[in-house]
Design a protein around this motif. Structure first.
Motif, PDB file in Angstrom:
ATOM      1  N   GLY A  38       0.793  -1.223   0.000  1.00 19.42           N
ATOM      2  CA  GLY A  38       0.000   0.000   0.000  1.00 19.42           C
ATOM      3  C   GLY A  38       0.824   1.269   0.000  1.00 19.42           C
ATOM      4  O   GLY A  38       0.320   2.346   0.293  1.00 19.42           O
ATOM      5  N   HIS A  39       2.101   1.149  -0.361  1.00 24.59           N
ATOM      6  CA  HIS A  39       2.986   2.312  -0.409  1.00 24.59           C
ATOM      7  C   HIS A  39       3.163   2.769  -1.854  1.00 24.59           C
ATOM      8  O   HIS A  39       4.191   2.523  -2.478  1.00 24.59           O
ATOM      9  N   GLY A  40       2.139   3.406  -2.360  1.00 22.89           N
ATOM     10  CA  GLY A  40       2.160   3.816  -3.769  1.00 22.89           C
ATOM     11  C   GLY A  40       3.306   4.754  -4.100  1.00 22.89           C
ATOM     12  O   GLY A  40       3.950   4.624  -5.130  1.00 22.89           O
ATOM     13  N   GLU A  41       3.577   5.710  -3.208  1.00 15.60           N
ATOM     14  CA  GLU A  41       4.641   6.675  -3.487  1.00 15.60           C
ATOM     15  C   GLU A  41       6.003   5.985  -3.486  1.00 15.60           C
ATOM     16  O   GLU A  41       6.887   6.339  -4.261  1.00 15.60           O
ATOM     17  N   GLY A  42       6.143   5.012  -2.607  1.00 19.69           N
ATOM     18  CA  GLY A  42       7.393   4.248  -2.594  1.00 19.69           C
ATOM     19  C   GLY A  42       7.560   3.471  -3.883  1.00 19.69           C
ATOM     20  O   GLY A  42       8.651   3.408  -4.455  1.00 19.69           O
ATOM     21  N   ALA A  43       6.456   2.902  -4.368  1.00 20.71           N
ATOM     22  CA  ALA A  43       6.526   2.138  -5.607  1.00 20.71           C
ATOM     23  C   ALA A  43       6.920   3.025  -6.778  1.00 20.71           C
ATOM     24  O   ALA A  43       7.693   2.630  -7.653  1.00 20.71           O
ATOM     25  N   LYS A  44       6.420   4.247  -6.760  1.00 20.25           N
ATOM     26  CA  LYS A  44       6.659   5.128  -7.915  1.00 20.25           C
ATOM     27  C   LYS A  44       8.138   5.464  -8.091  1.00 20.25           C
ATOM     28  O   LYS A  44       8.612   5.618  -9.219  1.00 20.25           O
ATOM     29  N   ILE A  45       8.837   5.591  -6.994  1.00 23.64           N
ATOM     30  CA  ILE A  45      10.250   5.972  -7.133  1.00 23.64           C
ATOM     31  C   ILE A  45      11.018   4.869  -7.869  1.00 23.64           C
ATOM     32  O   ILE A  45      11.902   5.132  -8.685  1.00 23.64           O
ATOM     33  N   PHE A  46      10.626   3.617  -7.603  1.00 21.77           N
ATOM     34  CA  PHE A  46      11.294   2.514  -8.302  1.00 21.77           C
ATOM     35  C   PHE A  46      10.871   2.457  -9.765  1.00 21.77           C
ATOM     36  O   PHE A  46      11.678   2.154 -10.644  1.00 21.77           O
ATOM     37  N   LEU A  47       9.625   2.758 -10.021  1.00 20.99           N
ATOM     38  CA  LEU A  47       9.158   2.727 -11.409  1.00 20.99           C
ATOM     39  C   LEU A  47       9.787   3.845 -12.231  1.00 20.99           C
ATOM     40  O   LEU A  47      10.126   3.654 -13.398  1.00 20.99           O
ATOM     41  N   ARG A  48       9.936   4.993 -11.589  1.00 19.29           N
ATOM     42  CA  ARG A  48      10.583   6.094 -12.325  1.00 19.29           C
ATOM     43  C   ARG A  48      12.042   5.758 -12.603  1.00 19.29           C
ATOM     44  O   ARG A  48      12.591   6.130 -13.634  1.00 19.29           O
ATOM     45  N   ARG A  49      12.643   5.088 -11.658  1.00 19.06           N
ATOM     46  CA  ARG A  49      14.016   4.644 -11.895  1.00 19.06           C
ATOM     47  C   ARG A  49      14.033   3.588 -12.999  1.00 19.06           C
ATOM     48  O   ARG A  49      14.912   3.583 -13.861  1.00 19.06           O
ATOM     49  N   LEU A  50      13.057   2.699 -12.968  1.00 16.90           N
ATOM     50  CA  LEU A  50      12.980   1.622 -13.958  1.00 16.90           C
ATOM     51  C   LEU A  50      12.831   2.174 -15.369  1.00 16.90           C
ATOM     52  O   LEU A  50      13.410   1.644 -16.319  1.00 16.90           O
ATOM     53  N   ARG A  51      12.092   3.240 -15.511  1.00 14.48           N
ATOM     54  CA  ARG A  51      11.841   3.755 -16.857  1.00 14.48           C
ATOM     55  C   ARG A  51      13.096   4.374 -17.481  1.00 14.48           C
ATOM     56  O   ARG A  51      13.126   4.685 -18.655  1.00 14.48           O
ATOM     57  N   ARG A  52      14.114   4.546 -16.670  1.00 16.64           N
ATOM     58  CA  ARG A  52      15.379   5.011 -17.263  1.00 16.64           C
ATOM     59  C   ARG A  52      16.002   3.929 -18.135  1.00 16.64           C
ATOM     60  O   ARG A  52      16.829   4.232 -18.990  1.00 16.64           O
ATOM     61  N   TYR A  53      15.642   2.687 -17.898  1.00 18.00           N
ATOM     62  CA  TYR A  53      16.104   1.600 -18.769  1.00 18.00           C
ATOM     63  C   TYR A  53      15.178   1.568 -19.972  1.00 18.00           C
ATOM     64  O   TYR A  53      13.994   1.257 -19.835  1.00 18.00           O
ATOM     65  N   ARG A  54      15.722   1.849 -21.112  1.00 15.31           N
ATOM     66  CA  ARG A  54      14.882   2.018 -22.293  1.00 15.31           C
ATOM     67  C   ARG A  54      14.038   0.771 -22.572  1.00 15.31           C
ATOM     68  O   ARG A  54      12.890   0.864 -22.987  1.00 15.31           O
ATOM     69  N   ALA A  55      14.615  -0.386 -22.301  1.00 19.26           N
ATOM     70  CA  ALA A  55      13.903  -1.618 -22.610  1.00 19.26           C
ATOM     71  C   ALA A  55      12.694  -1.818 -21.697  1.00 19.26           C
ATOM     72  O   ALA A  55      11.819  -2.621 -22.000  1.00 19.26           O
ATOM     73  N   TYR A  56      12.646  -1.100 -20.600  1.00 21.33           N
ATOM     74  CA  TYR A  56      11.571  -1.310 -19.624  1.00 21.33           C
ATOM     75  C   TYR A  56      10.649  -0.098 -19.512  1.00 21.33           C
ATOM     76  O   TYR A  56       9.782  -0.055 -18.653  1.00 21.33           O
ATOM     77  N   ARG A  57      10.886   0.876 -20.355  1.00 18.21           N
ATOM     78  CA  ARG A  57      10.175   2.146 -20.197  1.00 18.21           C
ATOM     79  C   ARG A  57       8.663   1.981 -20.332  1.00 18.21           C
ATOM     80  O   ARG A  57       7.900   2.513 -19.527  1.00 18.21           O
ATOM     81  N   ASP A  58       8.230   1.252 -21.346  1.00 20.22           N
ATOM     82  CA  ASP A  58       6.782   1.116 -21.574  1.00 20.22           C
ATOM     83  C   ASP A  58       6.103   0.453 -20.381  1.00 20.22           C
ATOM     84  O   ASP A  58       5.034   0.871 -19.940  1.00 20.22           O
ATOM     85  N   GLU A  59       6.756  -0.585 -19.887  1.00 15.66           N
ATOM     86  CA  GLU A  59       6.184  -1.311 -18.754  1.00 15.66           C
ATOM     87  C   GLU A  59       6.072  -0.406 -17.525  1.00 15.66           C
ATOM     88  O   GLU A  59       5.043  -0.398 -16.827  1.00 15.66           O
ATOM     89  N   ALA A  60       7.133   0.350 -17.278  1.00 15.73           N
ATOM     90  CA  ALA A  60       7.122   1.246 -16.109  1.00 15.73           C
ATOM     91  C   ALA A  60       6.066   2.325 -16.277  1.00 15.73           C
ATOM     92  O   ALA A  60       5.341   2.644 -15.316  1.00 15.73           O
ATOM     93  N   ASP A  61       5.961   2.874 -17.470  1.00 14.97           N
ATOM     94  CA  ASP A  61       4.962   3.921 -17.703  1.00 14.97           C
ATOM     95  C   ASP A  61       3.549   3.393 -17.494  1.00 14.97           C
ATOM     96  O   ASP A  61       2.692   4.084 -16.918  1.00 14.97           O
ATOM     97  N   ALA A  62       3.312   2.175 -17.950  1.00 14.24           N
ATOM     98  CA  ALA A  62       1.976   1.592 -17.794  1.00 14.24           C
ATOM     99  C   ALA A  62       1.637   1.431 -16.313  1.00 14.24           C
ATOM    100  O   ALA A  62       0.521   1.744 -15.871  1.00 14.24           O
ATOM    101  N   MET A  63       2.607   0.992 -15.545  1.00 13.77           N
ATOM    102  CA  MET A  63       2.340   0.788 -14.121  1.00 13.77           C
ATOM    103  C   MET A  63       2.182   2.127 -13.397  1.00 13.77           C
ATOM    104  O   MET A  63       1.351   2.268 -12.491  1.00 13.77           O
ATOM    105  N   LEU A  64       2.975   3.121 -13.805  1.00 15.88           N
ATOM    106  CA  LEU A  64       2.839   4.447 -13.197  1.00 15.88           C
ATOM    107  C   LEU A  64       1.458   5.028 -13.478  1.00 15.88           C
ATOM    108  O   LEU A  64       0.810   5.617 -12.599  1.00 15.88           O
TER     109      LEU A  64
END
Lengths: 632, 522
Positions: free
Chosen positions: A445-471
């Motif tokens: 239930g820590h949405g803000e905590g999750a977002k920091i990892f997803l924003r970091r994840l989207r820096r990897y070009r191969a994972y950007r779409d996936e991270a954006d979808a989850m964000l």
């Protein structure tokens, strides 16, 4: 310099000989279908840049780090421009960013290698030789040898390209006078050293060899040779931002400062620098040979044969250096990431047993669980207790990512987070772990905590779409209440924060089962643990846990364990709704007979091998002969 | 021969350059003449609304989190020239020169932030004005902190960084890559002056070490005791003595709940290192066998040593974690110190946990000696693990204490006073709950903390994806006088030395078994 030795410019760059097309086409095919730069990318992502800074001198970082795609690095762009070799490293890292698209990587490596070949040709032309001499294809072999070990050859190729091009330019200018030679060398030295870092040594060697053999200027040759060392030394002082105490190790290949001492270093695997070494030395020697060619005209046919042989040996070397384990591990990791469990298990069957590390064994167990085959096909794959269980603190430095995913799905969210953070501390923030941490935090239930990892994840070009979808999904619903996976994770989450001072390994699953008897994964893992640790009585005594198993018959290996208990302890077992199939009994009888026969056989080793082939997938075999059996 | 550059090419290159230069000299973007009133303040990230800003702080770059296609922000004060910036993505970066001039011109007064956003339809919206205040008093120019991963269980990459607060420049103080990935523990300065610095490291290629910088000159000294390795430290104001905690710190994982990794001291004591004659000793007042003593802090006049002290409820360390781990609450204690004789008095409790109901750690006293700022958490000695950890201010004159207004619902800890006593920097996990960030709060003479502002970065989105934690931020007035390479070499060079304080039967068994050079990562 006489007019005969004056270089001739190419008639047309389009007029490439057929051998260029053939050899570089072969390189492209190898990169595309054999090496697969997408796997190379994911190897970097999943394991390759494991703490290079921890063991290597900063001087080696240019080599190691510039093989890492740009988005995986933290330093600002400006940092690339304040150190020698930075600009080429930046270019290589930027291009490598797209290696996850296989054909892009293959094209990039092939084009870079082609340019190196052309630069070699230009070098040869500068000393009056053919541009399509076999020597120009040596870089193809070197690149292939590096790539075969899943080391990104692009940084080296680009750096050597710059150095060779500069060397060719030098050879064209140096014949005019000693003064022109000196000015040209100094100017080119500065440019090449700044752009390409260590590859500057190629320029220094070629220039020194040319001065020695072609121009006969021995003093200048010695100076240029020394420049190969002195310019890097001066560079270390001129670039204080990049300076390091052991500047010698910083700017010379194969040397690194470790624990305050200079040591010979082979970055990124034991054979990685061999192609580089071959490249450097071969280039220098070839230049020496070529510049004295005129005096050894009669050896020319022999030299061609030697060169062709060199290419053949190099190609053989590349083939031998190819490590099938790494790409297979990368493929399995990717398949686990995408939940393609059946394909992962297929891949695992072909995986060489000696390389079955604990994290991989754990990944296989997870795949078996998700395909509903854990209790049946367990022993089709190498197993031991370590693959399933490990000690939290003791094994903290191991790659715990696979185990962290298991903990997450089991419901031990905090342990999953702890292990994932350990993984990051040890192996840096790889995308798979970032994704895991995002999911853990969502489940908690820590949405803000999750977002920091997803924003970091989207820096990897191969994972950007996936991270954006989850964000985007988190922006809509910070708790992802409609997501079935997250809902499941919350339903199995361990509810109690009671910290145990003394606990058995099996408690980590049994506590979950006691807290939530519907946690099927915990039940299966617990029974698997009892199987692997040979705690057969525990299995028999806890058959009530199996109510959650929704199938008519017990999994085959559990039946075998129960039968084994019955046979050894000579006690009846209250099976409840479960039964032991006649085929299990028959198999056990057969196993005992074959074992007895093997003991009496004239060649017991061959007989035991036959026993392994026939019963290696059964619990009977594991119980008596598997890892740890000798301790009983 | 180099061919002459064609004049057309030269012209084609020069004209655009000249155009860019011309545009850049026109004083920035213009503010729209008319705009609809949004009726509310804009969403800014970081939240730089209603904050008190040090007059020597780098630009507060921020992102405007409002939908739009073009953004203009104008800063204005009662004095000086306004500053306006524009962007298409809402990321506002202010030019350092005009920003600094604006702060300087408006010391002690307000600066206003007007945000204008152009929507997709081309219409402008103006948000309600945000007003910040520029303090009259500057903050110490440098901030030193550890940059590390979140949990800090296996150490990993760790750097000690020095940030120039008047700009965005960061420089390296120490990098554990330079000494075999050891751990950089505590960094302690004498009254915000880095000329006297103490840095502890554990493990790594050169073994555990203590680096003492005295009057700007670094040396590796031996502070290893029979109790174990030294950790948290505090300089006596005269520089002649450093009191260090020796702790047996152990982490464990909670199976559920918000705290993932917890840390407890199984044992802890305080020891003294005399810098003038390189000698170590221990006082019975600081080292009681039945107590856990940690987090030393000298009063600015050097007459008292404050520290945290708790009863040790377990007799031995065989069971871990001990079942009473959540019952350990630290009192705030002090002992008098006689500088003439070098002796300590008897411990006296300043605040008892039995009265406050919280565990009180990390005491830090303001430079004027009036305020003691400490961290309160439900239990234990590692408040950064507890979301409930908050900062509390104790008035040493009246004995009254209260939580500070700058607290959040996440862990607030590791605080540091500026040398003029008007600023406090602390680590807070507010926002994401996982990674601590440095926050700056203005403290007025009455001891009131004003809304904390996040340490600004050049990239307004820096913190959104930065998965490292800023740990133990310490304010210093000038840069650390020793280069990183030199420090690194000192740490990396092994030093054979015997334990300075042998253990006796009366000694707490704090870190027994660890020999010099072995170290251990907490």
């Amino acid at each position: 310099m006489n007019s005969n030795s004056r270089p001739s410019f190419p008639r047309s760059w389009i007029d490439l000989p057929l051998r260029y097309v053939l050899i570089l086409g072969a390189l492209f095919a190898c990169m595309m279908y054999w090496i697969d730069t997408a796997l190379m990318y994911h190897l970097y992502v999943i394991r390759a840049f494991r703490s290079p800074w921890a063991t290597l001198d900063a001087g080696m970082l240019d080599h190691v780090f510039s093989t890492v795609p740009l988005s995986m690095r933290e330093e600002p762009l400006a940092a690339w421009f304040v150190r020698p070799g930075g600009p080429i490293g930046l270019a290589a890292a930027w291009i490598s960013e797209y290696f996850f698209i296989g054909w892009v990587g293959a094209v990039a490596v092939t084009v870079a290698t082609a340019l190196v070949c052309l630069a070699m040709g230009e070098l040869l032309a500068a000393v009056g030789r053919r541009r399509n001499h076999p020597l120009v294809f040596v870089p193809v072999v070197l690149v292939l040898a590096m790539a075969a070990q899943y080391v990104n050859p692009l940084p080296m190729a680009l750096a050597v390209l710059v150095a060779l091009a500069a060397a060719a330019a030098y050879l064209r200018l140096a014949g005019r006078s000693a003064l022109v030679s000196a000015v040209a060398f100094l100017a080119l030295s500065l440019v090449v050293f700044y752009l390409a870092g260590k590859a500057y040594l190629v320029l220094a060697l070629v220039a020194a060899a040319w001065e020695l053999n072609r121009a006969g200027r021995r003093v200048i040759a010695l100076l240029w040779f020394l420049a190969g060392v002195l310019v890097p030394a001066a560079g270390a002082h001129l670039w204080p931002e990049a300076a390091h105490p052991s500047w010698v190790g910083r700017w010379l290949p194969f040397l690194a400062a470790e624990n305050g001492r200079l040591t010979f270093t082979l970055p990124m695997g034991q054979w990685t620098t061999v192609p580089m070494a071959i490249g450097f030395v071969a280039t220098g020697l070839a230049a020496v040979a070529l510049t004295s060619w005129r005096r050894a005209e009669r050896l020319r046919p022999l030299a061609s044969v030697v060169l062709v042989l060199l290419l053949a040996v190099g190609a053989f070397l590349a083939w031998r250096l190819h490590n099938p384990v790494q790409p297979a591990a990368a493929r399995m990791s990717l398949l686990a990431e995408s939940g393609q469990w059946d394909r992962l298990l297929d891949e695992a069957r072909a995986f060489p047993e000696p390389w079955y590390a604990a994290p991989l064994r754990h990944e296989v167990l997870r795949a078996l669980y998700h395909t509903g085959r854990l209790g049946d096909d367990l022993f089709l794959y190498p197993q031991d207790m370590e693959g399933l269980a490990f000690k939290m603190q003791r094994d903290a430095r191991k790659d715990c990512a696979a185990m962290a995913w298991s903990y997450l799905e089991l419901g031990r969210l905090n342990e999953a987070e702890f292990l994932a953070q350990n993984s990051i501390e040890t192996y840096d923030d790889r995308p798979g772990v970032l994704k895991l941490l995002a999911v853990v935090n969502v489940a908690k239930g820590h949405g803000e905590g999750a977002k920091i990892f997803l924003r970091r994840l989207r820096r990897y070009r191969a994972y950007r779409d996936e991270a954006d979808a989850m964000l985007a999904a988190l922006d809509k619903d910070p708790l992802l209440t409609a997501d079935p996976y997250v809902t499941h994770l919350r339903s199995v989450a361990f509810p109690s924060d009671a910290v145990k001072a003394h606990s058995r390994i099996g408690d980590r699953w049994e506590d979950l089962v006691l807290a939530n008897p519907r946690n099927r994964m915990a039940v299966e893992y617990l029974f698997t643990w009892w199987l692997l640790s040979r705690q057969v009585p525990e299995i028999v005594n806890h058959l009530s846990y199996l109510d959650v198993i929704d199938r008519p018959m017990l999994p085959r290996r559990w039946q075998e364990a129960i039968l084994l208990y019955h046979a050894i302890e000579k006690r009846p077992v209250a099976l409840g709704r479960w039964g032991i199939g006649p085929e299990v009994v028959a198999c056990y009888t057969d196993f005992l007979q074959q074992w007895e026969a093997a003991r009496r056989a004239a060649d017991p080793e061959a007989a035991m091998a036959g026993l392994t082939d026939r019963f290696g997938h059964t619990y009977f075999y594991y119980y008596f002969f598997g890892p740890g059996a000798g301790e009983r | 021969m180099i061919a002459p550059i064609p004049w057309r090419l030269a012209l084609a290159t020069a004209l655009p350059l000249a155009a860019v230069l011309l545009l850049s000299c026109t004083g920035g973007p213009s503010v729209p003449d008319s705009a609809a009133d949004a009726g509310r303040p804009p969403n800014l990230e970081p939240d730089y609304a209603g904050v008190v800003v040090p007059p020597n702080l780098a630009p507060l770059n921020f992102a405007v989190r409002e939908p739009g296609s073009h953004y203009v922000v104008r800063l204005s004060g009662d004095r000086g020239e306004p500053v306006a910036v524009a962007s298409d993505d809402g990321l506002m970066e202010f030019p350092p020169g005009p920003w600094a001039a604006m702060l300087e011109a408006n010391r002690g007064g307000p600066i206003h932030v007007d945000v204008f956003v152009r929507g997709e339809d081309g219409a402008w919206t103006q948000y309600r004005r945000v007003t910040n205040t520029v303090a009259a008093e500057p903050i110490d120019r440098y901030l030193v902190y550890r940059l590390m991963w979140s949990r800090f269980n296996t150490c990993g990459r760790l750097r000690l960084i020095q940030r120039d607060l008047s700009s965005f420049d960061e420089t390296l103080v120490l990098d554990n890559a330079g000494f075999g990935a050891g751990c950089i523990n505590c960094h302690t300065f004498r009254q915000n002056d880095p000329a006297d610095t103490l840095i502890h490291t554990r493990g790594g290629s050169g073994g555990s070490s203590t680096i003492l910088v005295r009057n700007g000159r670094p040396a590796r000294v031996n502070t290893v005791t029979g109790y174990g390795l030294t950790g948290y430290a505090s300089w006596h104001p005269d520089g002649g003595m450093i009191v260090c905690a020796v702790v047996q710190v152990r982490p464990f994982v909670h199976p559920a709940g918000d705290i993932v990794m917890d840390v407890i001291d199984m044992d802890a004591t305080l020891v003294c290192y005399r810098t003038d004659d390189d000698r170590m000793d221990v006082s019975p007042s600081l080292s009681r066998k039945d107590r856990l003593e940690t987090y030393p802090c000298w009063s600015p006049d050097g007459k008292y040593l404050y520290f945290s002290s708790a009863r040790k409820p377990w007799a031995d360390a065989s069971a871990f974690p001990p079942r009473q781990y959540a019952e350990v609450r630290y009192d705030l204690v002090r002992v008098a110190y006689d500088a003439a004789t070098g002796t300590f008095g008897e411990p006296e409790t300043v605040l008892a946990s039995a009265d406050t109901g919280i565990s009180m750690t990390q005491p830090r006293i303001s430079p004027d000696g009036r305020w003691l700022l400490f961290c309160g958490s439900p239990y234990g000695c590692f408040p950064v693990c507890h979301a409930a950890a908050d900062l509390y201010l104790l008035d040493l004159a009246s004995g009254r204490w209260k939580p500070v207004a700058a607290n959040s619902d996440k862990a607030d800890s590791w605080h540091s006073w500026s040398s003029n006593g008007r600023w406090v920097v602390f680590s807070s996990k507010r926002g994401n709950g996982l990674y601590a960030r440095p926050y700056i709060s203005y403290v007025d003479p009455s001891g009131t903390f004003h809304k904390a502002l996040l340490l600004p970065q050049r990239d307004p989105e820096h913190y959104r994806s930065f998965v490292r934690t800023y740990n133990v931020p310490e304010l210093i007035a000038s840069p650390v006088p020793v280069e990183a390479d030199r420090l690194s070499r000192l740490v990396a060079t092994p030093m054979e030395a015997e334990s300075r304080l042998p253990m006796t039967s009366a000694s707490p068994e704090v870190n027994g078994g660890i020999r010099y050079g072995e170290g251990r990562t907490p």
